[in-house]
Design a protein around this motif. Sequence first.
Motif, short mmCIF file in Angstrom:
data_model
loop_
_atom_site.label_atom_id
_atom_site.label_comp_id
_atom_site.label_asym_id
_atom_site.label_seq_id
_atom_site.Cartn_x
_atom_site.Cartn_y
_atom_site.Cartn_z
N GLY A 77 0.79 -1.23 0.00
CA GLY A 77 0.00 0.00 0.00
C GLY A 77 0.82 1.27 0.00
N LYS A 78 1.93 1.27 -0.72
CA LYS A 78 2.80 2.45 -0.76
C LYS A 78 2.34 3.44 -1.83
N ARG A 79 2.54 4.72 -1.55
CA ARG A 79 2.24 5.77 -2.52
C ARG A 79 3.48 6.05 -3.38
N PHE A 80 3.22 6.58 -4.58
CA PHE A 80 4.31 7.05 -5.42
C PHE A 80 4.59 8.50 -5.02
N GLU A 81 5.60 8.68 -4.18
CA GLU A 81 5.87 9.99 -3.58
C GLU A 81 6.63 10.94 -4.50
N HIS A 82 7.34 10.41 -5.47
CA HIS A 82 8.24 11.24 -6.27
C HIS A 82 7.52 11.70 -7.54
N LEU A 83 6.53 12.57 -7.36
CA LEU A 83 5.72 13.01 -8.49
C LEU A 83 6.52 13.84 -9.50
N SER A 84 7.56 14.53 -9.04
CA SER A 84 8.37 15.32 -9.98
C SER A 84 9.09 14.44 -10.99
N PHE A 85 9.19 13.13 -10.69
CA PHE A 85 9.78 12.19 -11.65
C PHE A 85 8.96 12.13 -12.94
N LEU A 86 7.67 12.45 -12.82
CA LEU A 86 6.81 12.49 -14.02
C LEU A 86 7.32 13.50 -15.03
N ASN A 87 7.89 14.60 -14.55
CA ASN A 87 8.41 15.62 -15.47
C ASN A 87 9.58 15.09 -16.28
N LEU A 88 10.48 14.35 -15.62
CA LEU A 88 11.61 13.77 -16.34
C LEU A 88 11.13 12.77 -17.39
N ALA A 89 10.22 11.90 -16.98
CA ALA A 89 9.69 10.92 -17.92
C ALA A 89 9.00 11.61 -19.10
N GLN A 90 8.24 12.68 -18.80
CA GLN A 90 7.55 13.44 -19.86
C GLN A 90 8.58 14.11 -20.78
N ASN A 91 9.64 14.67 -20.21
CA ASN A 91 10.69 15.30 -21.01
C ASN A 91 11.32 14.31 -21.99
N VAL A 92 11.64 13.12 -21.50
CA VAL A 92 12.31 12.11 -22.34
C VAL A 92 11.41 11.68 -23.48
N VAL A 93 10.15 11.38 -23.18
CA VAL A 93 9.22 10.93 -24.22
C VAL A 93 8.98 12.03 -25.26
N CYS A 94 8.76 13.26 -24.80
CA CYS A 94 8.52 14.37 -25.73
C CYS A 94 9.77 14.74 -26.52
N LEU A 95 10.95 14.56 -25.92
CA LEU A 95 12.21 14.80 -26.63
C LEU A 95 12.34 13.82 -27.81
N ILE A 96 12.11 12.55 -27.55
CA ILE A 96 12.18 11.54 -28.62
C ILE A 96 11.11 11.81 -29.67
N TRP A 97 9.91 12.13 -29.21
CA TRP A 97 8.78 12.36 -30.12
C TRP A 97 9.07 13.55 -31.04
N SER A 98 9.51 14.66 -30.47
CA SER A 98 9.77 15.86 -31.28
C SER A 98 10.92 15.62 -32.26
N TYR A 99 11.94 14.86 -31.85
CA TYR A 99 13.05 14.55 -32.75
C TYR A 99 12.56 13.75 -33.96
N ILE A 100 11.69 12.78 -33.70
CA ILE A 100 11.12 11.98 -34.79
C ILE A 100 10.29 12.85 -35.72
N MET A 101 9.46 13.73 -35.14
CA MET A 101 8.62 14.60 -35.96
C MET A 101 9.44 15.55 -36.83
N ILE A 102 10.54 16.07 -36.27
CA ILE A 102 11.41 16.96 -37.05
C ILE A 102 12.04 16.21 -38.22
N LYS A 103 12.48 14.98 -37.96
CA LYS A 103 13.09 14.18 -39.03
C LYS A 103 12.08 13.84 -40.12
#
Length: 365
Positions: A77-103
């Motif tokens: 029953g543990k909570r996911f306390e590190h919500l700011s980690f979502l920003n890093l994950a979002q940055n990585v996915v959007c970085l890859i996505w935008s690079y693909i779109m530019i190409k």
Amino acid sequence: MYCFGIAAVVHTAEEGRAPRRIWCLPAAFSGHSMEAHGAGLRRVLVLALCVAGIWSAYIYQGVLQETLSTKRFGPDGKRFEHLSFLNLAQNVVCLIWSYIMIKIWSRSGSGGAPLWTFWSPGITNTIGPAMGIEALKYISYPAQVLAKSSKMIPVMLMGTLVYGIRYTFPEYICSFLVAGGVSTFALLKTSSKTISKLAHPNAPLGYLLCFLNLMFDGFTNATQDSITARYPKTTAWDIMLGMNLWGTIYNLIYMFGWPQGIGFEAVQFCKLHPEAAWDIFLYCLCGAVGQNFIFLTISRFGSLANTTITTTRKFVSIVVSSVLSGNPLSIKQWGCVVMVFSGLSYQIFLKWRKLQRMQKKRKAM
């Protein structure tokens, strides 16, 4: 035979007889009409696609965000306390996505802004959203959405106090409705069911984090505008790539720069609770897909249409959270929600009316 639009006057062969009027279609009229109708239909379908894409992506992202901030994972029953980690994950996915779109879509050597120019907005774009997400530990998701909808308040405060800008009376009415609605909502008592789902209930801290988030967002937007003004050929994908590149760098340093960094704990939590890792992946994917539809909306229909769609989406997100996620709102709280979105809707109307006047002036010239 003389044609006047779609009417024709035909003279008969007999002398002394009055000409008779018949109705005919010019040769090209039917084809142009069908083409215009087809173009109009395609435009409506594209707009409907944009609305459906933005709504579905960000409403579901909101559900996932609320789930990650309130749910207890696994038998322990543990909570996911590190919500700011979502920003890093979002940055990585959007970085890859935008690079693909530019190409795929962009031409090489487009003359856009160099990547290094995004270092300063990358800082505020890293800190601001992190504060907004962390606020979910202290206030409910509907409260966070409502607070973050009041972006005009810090903008008007900064404009008045720092730059001496004078706003119109209707703009002050919009600000009053939004500020009054958010303030009253914050002062009203939250249901015990909603409070029990929060990790660390603390309304003042939660609203303060949302307000700071808006302040950082204001700096980010202003800096992005100055970059695009200096480099007019900068595309939305260039901005997305630059912002997420620097966001990834800053978050990696912050979360993995030392042995006790929170990134290691977040990764370990995801290993022990794969369900949380899957929710994080879907959260990031929704953000990337939603950005696509936002860019499409702005390019085809303008920023005003995008503002209208995203504003209504926020209202629907509050309804979804209240109904599906078990965050009941009282009648007074719903009144505050209506008050805030009335102010936002009036602001959209004022922008639309201003845009109409500008278009009329251009036609007159």
